[in-house]
Write a protein that holds these residues in place. Structure first.
Motif, PDB file in Angstrom:
ATOM      1  N   ALA A 207       5.184  17.288  15.884  1.00  0.00           N
ATOM      2  CA  ALA A 207       5.047  18.459  16.756  1.00  0.00           C
ATOM      3  C   ALA A 207       3.897  19.351  16.315  1.00  0.00           C
ATOM      4  N   LEU A 208       3.709  19.476  14.988  1.00  0.00           N
ATOM      5  CA  LEU A 208       2.644  20.346  14.480  1.00  0.00           C
ATOM      6  C   LEU A 208       1.270  19.774  14.820  1.00  0.00           C
ATOM      7  N   THR A 209       1.102  18.466  14.692  1.00  0.00           N
ATOM      8  CA  THR A 209      -0.189  17.860  15.035  1.00  0.00           C
ATOM      9  C   THR A 209      -0.431  17.907  16.548  1.00  0.00           C
ATOM     10  N   ALA A 210       0.643  17.753  17.336  1.00  0.00           N
ATOM     11  CA  ALA A 210       0.497  17.853  18.794  1.00  0.00           C
ATOM     12  C   ALA A 210       0.066  19.264  19.195  1.00  0.00           C
ATOM     13  N   THR A 211       0.549  20.256  18.474  1.00  0.00           N
ATOM     14  CA  THR A 211       0.140  21.642  18.725  1.00  0.00           C
ATOM     15  C   THR A 211      -1.350  21.819  18.494  1.00  0.00           C
ATOM     16  N   LEU A 212      -1.877  21.151  17.484  1.00  0.00           N
ATOM     17  CA  LEU A 212      -3.304  21.235  17.193  1.00  0.00           C
ATOM     18  C   LEU A 212      -4.132  20.658  18.352  1.00  0.00           C
ATOM     19  N   VAL A 213      -3.667  19.573  18.941  1.00  0.00           N
ATOM     20  CA  VAL A 213      -4.370  18.998  20.095  1.00  0.00           C
ATOM     21  C   VAL A 213      -4.357  19.982  21.264  1.00  0.00           C
ATOM     22  N   ALA A 214      -3.193  20.579  21.529  1.00  0.00           N
ATOM     23  CA  ALA A 214      -3.070  21.506  22.657  1.00  0.00           C
ATOM     24  C   ALA A 214      -3.973  22.722  22.495  1.00  0.00           C
ATOM     25  N   THR A 215      -4.067  23.245  21.289  1.00  0.00           N
ATOM     26  CA  THR A 215      -4.904  24.433  21.075  1.00  0.00           C
ATOM     27  C   THR A 215      -6.387  24.099  21.202  1.00  0.00           C
ATOM     28  N   GLN A 216      -6.777  22.879  20.855  1.00  0.00           N
ATOM     29  CA  GLN A 216      -8.171  22.468  21.041  1.00  0.00           C
ATOM     30  C   GLN A 216      -8.530  22.450  22.525  1.00  0.00           C
ATOM     31  N   VAL A 217      -7.615  21.945  23.335  1.00  0.00           N
ATOM     32  CA  VAL A 217      -7.854  21.904  24.782  1.00  0.00           C
ATOM     33  C   VAL A 217      -7.937  23.320  25.348  1.00  0.00           C
ATOM     34  N   PHE A 218      -7.043  24.202  24.894  1.00  0.00           N
ATOM     35  CA  PHE A 218      -7.057  25.589  25.362  1.00  0.00           C
ATOM     36  C   PHE A 218      -8.372  26.280  25.005  1.00  0.00           C
ATOM     37  N   ALA A 219      -8.827  26.106  23.764  1.00  0.00           N
ATOM     38  CA  ALA A 219     -10.076  26.733  23.328  1.00  0.00           C
ATOM     39  C   ALA A 219     -11.263  26.198  24.125  1.00  0.00           C
ATOM     40  N   ARG A 220     -11.227  24.912  24.451  1.00  0.00           N
ATOM     41  CA  ARG A 220     -12.317  24.325  25.239  1.00  0.00           C
ATOM     42  C   ARG A 220     -12.382  24.938  26.641  1.00  0.00           C
ATOM     43  N   LEU A 221     -11.233  25.165  27.253  1.00  0.00           N
ATOM     44  CA  LEU A 221     -11.210  25.787  28.578  1.00  0.00           C
ATOM     45  C   LEU A 221     -11.754  27.211  28.526  1.00  0.00           C
ATOM     46  N   LEU A 222     -11.414  27.931  27.454  1.00  0.00           N
ATOM     47  CA  LEU A 222     -11.938  29.288  27.283  1.00  0.00           C
ATOM     48  C   LEU A 222     -13.451  29.263  27.086  1.00  0.00           C
ATOM     49  N   ALA A 223     -13.931  28.298  26.287  1.00  0.00           N
ATOM     50  CA  ALA A 223     -15.370  28.198  26.023  1.00  0.00           C
ATOM     51  C   ALA A 223     -16.157  27.946  27.298  1.00  0.00           C
ATOM     52  N   GLN A 224     -15.562  27.231  28.235  1.00  0.00           N
ATOM     53  CA  GLN A 224     -16.246  26.968  29.498  1.00  0.00           C
ATOM     54  C   GLN A 224     -16.634  28.263  30.199  1.00  0.00           C
ATOM     55  N   ARG A 225     -15.755  29.249  30.136  1.00  0.00           N
ATOM     56  CA  ARG A 225     -16.032  30.555  30.734  1.00  0.00           C
ATOM     57  C   ARG A 225     -17.055  31.323  29.908  1.00  0.00           C
ATOM     58  N   LEU A 226     -16.962  31.234  28.592  1.00  0.00           N
ATOM     59  CA  LEU A 226     -17.858  31.986  27.720  1.00  0.00           C
ATOM     60  C   LEU A 226     -19.295  31.483  27.794  1.00  0.00           C
ATOM     61  N   MET A 227     -19.486  30.195  28.152  1.00  0.00           N
ATOM     62  CA  MET A 227     -20.830  29.616  28.209  1.00  0.00           C
ATOM     63  C   MET A 227     -21.462  29.710  29.590  1.00  0.00           C
ATOM     64  N   ARG A 228     -20.763  30.255  30.550  1.00  0.00           N
ATOM     65  CA  ARG A 228     -21.234  30.272  31.934  1.00  0.00           C
ATOM     66  C   ARG A 228     -22.597  30.970  32.042  1.00  0.00           C
ATOM     67  N   GLY A 229     -23.559  30.288  32.688  1.00  0.00           N
ATOM     68  CA  GLY A 229     -24.870  30.885  32.943  1.00  0.00           C
ATOM     69  C   GLY A 229     -25.875  30.751  31.823  1.00  0.00           C
ATOM     70  N   VAL A 230     -25.506  30.124  30.709  1.00  0.00           N
ATOM     71  CA  VAL A 230     -26.418  30.023  29.564  1.00  0.00           C
ATOM     72  C   VAL A 230     -27.694  29.251  29.924  1.00  0.00           C
ATOM     73  N   LEU A 231     -27.543  28.167  30.667  1.00  0.00           N
ATOM     74  CA  LEU A 231     -28.683  27.296  30.967  1.00  0.00           C
ATOM     75  C   LEU A 231     -29.348  27.601  32.300  1.00  0.00           C
ATOM     76  N   GLY A 232     -29.015  28.733  32.884  1.00  0.00           N
ATOM     77  CA  GLY A 232     -29.626  29.085  34.160  1.00  0.00           C
ATOM     78  C   GLY A 232     -29.315  28.043  35.221  1.00  0.00           C
ATOM     79  N   PRO A 233     -30.339  27.534  35.920  1.00  0.00           N
ATOM     80  CA  PRO A 233     -30.106  26.553  36.978  1.00  0.00           C
ATOM     81  C   PRO A 233     -29.933  25.118  36.478  1.00  0.00           C
ATOM     82  N   GLU A 234     -30.140  24.882  35.186  1.00  0.00           N
ATOM     83  CA  GLU A 234     -30.094  23.527  34.643  1.00  0.00           C
ATOM     84  C   GLU A 234     -28.658  23.092  34.319  1.00  0.00           C
ATOM     85  N   ASP A 235     -28.441  21.788  34.290  1.00  0.00           N
ATOM     86  CA  ASP A 235     -27.146  21.217  33.938  1.00  0.00           C
ATOM     87  C   ASP A 235     -27.387  20.152  32.868  1.00  0.00           C
ATOM     88  N   SER A 236     -26.838  20.365  31.686  1.00  0.00           N
ATOM     89  CA  SER A 236     -27.088  19.443  30.576  1.00  0.00           C
ATOM     90  C   SER A 236     -26.565  18.039  30.863  1.00  0.00           C
TER      91      SER A 236
END
Length: 453
Positions: A207-236
């Motif tokens: 259960a503890l290791t599964a929690t680590l996977v879930a929190t990684q996914v949550f942080a990634r979703l948050l990062a998507q919002r935090l990075m919005r607009g960084v590359l202007g019109p480009e898409d990596s």
């Protein structure tokens, strides 16, 4: 006046968020300790520390590419026309518009590099790590099946962690420092809170290791919002693969040096856990790991004054302000010593009583060995502070000593463990290797710089 005040407030807000991120980064793992040591057996705690140390080792496999990607993205967004293998290239006018295309290529290269790194490390950990973890589980009389399942999940968590390592270079390289700190806080704090909840509900290692996977996914979703607009019109994601490969070859030479230093540091401070767990016992390995975790967290907290002083140190060097440089360095070193000594006294004399009070299944090392380890970490902190100061002059002279010291500590720990010398001998060997050169060489260099300036 108003503009100056706004800049001042933003600077202090960024510093406050940065300090909070540092505290959470080191404190989140400590927050789990009381709940883990009262619910897991000593052997299970020892296995968890092996899991966590494997994750640290996986992060070292970055080979120093993070600062290289950060620098490349920052240069591109500053308007650089191309990235150089050495140096910063031609000067970029202050009014030059961002080179979003080059930035997108740098991000694409980072995503590609970390994606393949994640796949490679996951396969290696599954193939080579699973037999090792299985042997430790049998040695510690822990359910082999549950440990194997937990290890597979942990490998997935490590893979996710590695595949998301490109996020920090994007945020830092684009100047979104506060957002990067928020990303770190969300990642660490979420795992700490969720992990405590899982343990309180009776969750096991799976259960503890599964929690680590879930929190990684949550942080990634948050990062998507935090990075919005960084590359202007480009898409990596639309960048040509050949462009990404070319940029990786450009950044590789400078990344290797710091990566080698990081690997040497891991071998010095973390590798002994594998030798102790393998030859002395996984339960004793847990005792060592808990003791080291407390002391390393204390050392990291005591080093914050030096990190906070970094802008002042760099400014003093640029201005050739001898008095300010000496004052900032000496003040940070004195603060480190005071914080560490007081904290170490608490760990040595109060923490064992606290662990006994809460009914912990795990204790700290015997007092003489714990005091020896505390002294070794103190010396590590002193020379790390000095090395940090030396790097403010854009000088990294400790590549070869770091690698050689790490190799010597690892080889000696394995030999001592195999010969049955015991945990105190392994700890003493680590301290002896560092005392032979690193513990005195870099403080001496730093103090000579202070005296010369």
């Amino acid at each position: 006046m108003r503009k100056h005040l706004i800049v001042h407030i933003r600077r202090h807000r960024a510093l406050a968020i940065g300090m909070t991120a540092q505290v959470i980064q080191f404190g989140s793992a400590l927050a789990l300790v009381p709940f883990m040591v009262t619910r897991f057996s000593a052997s299970t705690v020892g296995l968890w520390y092996i899991f966590a140390t494997m994750q640290t080792l996986a992060l070292v496999c970055d080979f120093g590419f993070q600062p290289s990607f950060t620098r490349g993205i920052a240069l591109a967004l500053s308007g650089a026309r191309q990235l150089e293998k050495k140096g910063l290239g031609e000067a970029v006018p202050a009014d030059q518009p961002p080179n979003y295309r080059l930035a997108a290529e740098a991000v694409a290269a980072a995503r590609r590099f970390y994606r393949w790194l994640a796949v490679g490390v996951m396969l290696l950990l599954l193939l080579a790590g699973l037999p090792y973890i299985t042997a430790l589980a049998r040695q510690g009389d822990v359910s082999v099946t549950s440990v194997q399942i937990a290890w597979v999940i942990q490998c997935c968590a490590i893979g996710l962690t590695l595949s998301f390592l490109w996020i920090t270079p994007v945020l830092m390289g684009s100047g979104r420092v506060e957002q990067n700190y928020l990303y770190i806080i969300a990642n660490r704090a979420t795992f700490s809170l969720a992990g405590i909840a899982v343990l309180m509900l009776g969750g096991d290692l799976i259960a503890l290791t599964a929690t680590l996977v879930a929190t990684q996914v949550f942080a990634r979703l948050l990062a998507q919002r935090l990075m919005r607009g960084v590359l202007g019109p480009e898409d990596s994601r639309l960048v040509d693969r050949s462009a990404a490969r070319h940029l990786l070859r450009t950044l590789a030479p400078n990344a290797g040096r710091m990566g080698a230093v990081a690997i040497g540091g891991f071998l010095v401070t973390r590798f002994s856990l594998f030798a102790i767990s393998s030859f002395v016992g996984v339960a004793i390995g847990g005792v060592y790991a808990l003791s080291l975790q407390l002391l390393m967290a204390l050392c990291a907290a005591a080093q914050l004054p030096m990190q906070v002083a970094m802008p002042r140190l760099i400014a003093a060097r640029v201005a050739h302000d001898k008095a300010a440089l000496r004052l900032s360095f000496n003040g940070a070193m004195i603060a480190f010593a005071l914080i560490y000594v007081l904290g170490a006294a608490f760990i040595l004399f109060v923490m064992p009583v606290f662990l006994e009070m809460i009914g912990s299944n795990l204790s700290l090392l015997p007092l003489p060995t714990l005091a020896l380890l505390a002294f070794i970490v103190l010396l590590e902190g002193f020379h790390s502070n000095a090395a940090f100061f030396i790097t403010t002059a854009n000088n990294v002279p400790f590549l070869r000593p770091a690698v050689l010291s790490g190799a010597a500590v690892a080889a000696g720990a394995l030999l001592l463990g195999w010969s049955g010398a015991g945990i105190t001998a392994i700890v003493l060997w680590q301290g002896t290797v560092q005392l032979a050169y690193n513990n005195w060489r870099w403080p001496l260099m730093a103090w000579r710089e202070i005296a010369r300036t």
